[in-house]
Design a protein around this motif. Structure first.
Motif, PDB file in Angstrom:
ATOM      1  N   HIS A 136      13.972   0.458   4.965  1.00 22.64           N
ATOM      2  CA  HIS A 136      12.896  -0.041   4.114  1.00 22.64           C
ATOM      3  C   HIS A 136      13.005  -1.557   3.983  1.00 22.64           C
ATOM      4  N   VAL A 150       2.184  -7.142  -0.319  1.00 26.07           N
ATOM      5  CA  VAL A 150       2.149  -5.728   0.067  1.00 26.07           C
ATOM      6  C   VAL A 150       1.037  -5.475   1.069  1.00 26.07           C
ATOM      7  N   ILE A 154       1.857  -3.744   4.721  1.00 23.71           N
ATOM      8  CA  ILE A 154       1.529  -2.335   4.988  1.00 23.71           C
ATOM      9  C   ILE A 154       1.189  -2.082   6.459  1.00 23.71           C
ATOM     10  N   LYS A 159       8.531   1.133   5.243  1.00 24.32           N
ATOM     11  CA  LYS A 159       8.611   1.542   3.847  1.00 24.32           C
ATOM     12  C   LYS A 159       8.851   0.302   2.993  1.00 24.32           C
ATOM     13  N   LEU A 160       8.132   0.197   1.886  1.00 23.10           N
ATOM     14  CA  LEU A 160       8.229  -0.968   1.013  1.00 23.10           C
ATOM     15  C   LEU A 160       8.760  -0.548  -0.343  1.00 23.10           C
ATOM     16  N   ILE A 162       9.701  -2.080  -4.150  1.00 24.98           N
ATOM     17  CA  ILE A 162       9.461  -3.195  -5.067  1.00 24.98           C
ATOM     18  C   ILE A 162      10.611  -3.284  -6.065  1.00 24.98           C
ATOM     19  N   GLY A 186       0.117   1.402  -5.602  1.00 29.68           N
ATOM     20  CA  GLY A 186       1.046   2.520  -5.666  1.00 29.68           C
ATOM     21  C   GLY A 186       0.417   3.838  -5.274  1.00 29.68           C
ATOM     22  N   HIS A 190       2.478   4.125   0.152  1.00 30.94           N
ATOM     23  CA  HIS A 190       3.326   3.286   1.000  1.00 30.94           C
ATOM     24  C   HIS A 190       4.487   2.668   0.230  1.00 30.94           C
ATOM     25  N   LEU A 191       4.485   2.755  -1.095  1.00 30.16           N
ATOM     26  CA  LEU A 191       5.402   1.972  -1.913  1.00 30.16           C
ATOM     27  C   LEU A 191       6.349   2.840  -2.720  1.00 30.16           C
ATOM     28  N   LEU A 193       9.259   1.954  -6.055  1.00 30.66           N
ATOM     29  CA  LEU A 193       9.512   0.907  -7.040  1.00 30.66           C
ATOM     30  C   LEU A 193      10.812   1.190  -7.769  1.00 30.66           C
ATOM     31  N   ARG A 227       8.560   8.475  -6.022  1.00 26.68           N
ATOM     32  CA  ARG A 227       8.613   7.127  -5.435  1.00 26.68           C
ATOM     33  C   ARG A 227       9.170   6.099  -6.420  1.00 26.68           C
TER      34      ARG A 227
END
Length: 279
Positions: A136, A150, A154, A159-160, A162, A186, A190-191, A193, A227
């Motif tokens: 990630h 972001v 993307i 994978k991102l 935060i 969110g 894709h995110l 946190l 997530r």
């Protein structure tokens, strides 16, 4: 070397740092440590708080010299994962060697820095390698700039993750534009946190905790509990005098999460995201 591959997962701290003040520090840095944050101390904090595993993140003041972090991974290979800082020109062999030690991501710590032009040369190939490894990309930047970052990232298919609630300003409330946009993003799936660093949200301790408590149901609605992960941010650099491991655990507990959400934050979601083996 400690082989902790069979250690049962009671809880994963998804964000911490280890370092020594004797290390060579990056020339450009916002902080200079005056103490050591050792692996032994960190593992003691985990044990004292009923946690079993952790994710070590390369601190910005060490730049791209990840050797101290990698040495820590070698000492507790099943118990730890790593997130490194590397030059985008880094080679595939170097990244693969790090992966064998338990590295699962790269950090883009952009606080206090000019925003990169991800359309520039080198970034596409770099992110292709990250995606190929299944790693990630961890983003650390104030919330006003995060939505733009972001959206640019993307399309690379990585994978991102935060950092620290997205670094909003707690004094501006959950309606502030950048945080509202982050909640919309969110929903994209894709995110991830990190519910971490409440004390870094620019307000008083009371304002920061009020923001975090109001943000949690919105984050759960947007990101979903699968997530979101929790991290201690030990040793709380720049906030050492007012923050300790026990106090950030208390802050997490003060969020009022259900048992199911706590299970997701501490075990289920970080096990999947960081590649820990959980039955």
């Amino acid at each position: 070397m400690l082989d902790n591959c069979s250690t049962p997962i009671t809880g994963i701290d998804a964000h911490a740092h280890v370092f020594s003040q004797a290390l060579t520090l990056a020339g450009e840095r916002r902080y200079t440590p005056g103490y050591d944050a050792t692996l032994g101390d960190y593992l003691s904090h985990l044990h004292a708080n009923g946690l079993s595993h952790g994710v070590l993140v390369q601190p910005s003041f060490l730049g791209t010299d990840n050797q101290y972090l990698l040495a820590a991974l070698r000492q507790a290979p099943g118990q730890l994962r790593g997130v490194v800082v590397v030059d985008p020109k880094v080679g595939r062999d170097t990244l693969q060697a790090m992966a064998r030690l338990g590295v699962v991501g790269v950090r883009l710590n952009l606080v206090g820095r000019a925003l990169p032009d991800f359309a520039g040369p080198g970034w596409k190939g770099f992110f292709a390698l990250i995606a190929e490894l299944g790693w990630h990309v961890e983003l650390h930047r104030e919330v006003d700039d995060l939505p733009q970052l972001v959206r640019h990232l993307i399309p690379f298919g990585v994978k991102l993750v935060i950092d620290h609630f997205g670094r909003p300003d707690a004094r501006q409330g959950v309606e502030q534009r950048g945080f509202a946009e982050l909640l919309e993003l969110g929903l994209s799936g894709h995110l991830w946190l990190k519910v971490s660093g409440i004390y870094r949200l620019a307000g008083t301790p009371e304002q920061n905790l009020v923001f975090a408590r109001e943000a949690m149901p919105l984050l759960l609605q947007s990101f979903g509990r699968h997530r979101l992960v929790w991290g201690s941010d030990w040793p709380h650099t720049q906030h050492e005098a007012s923050t300790g491991y026990a106090s950030v655990v208390e802050q997490r507990q003060a969020l009022g999460c259900s048992a199911q959400v706590e299970q997701a934050l501490l075990v289920d979601t970080p096990s999947r995201l960081f590649g820990f083996h959980h039955p």
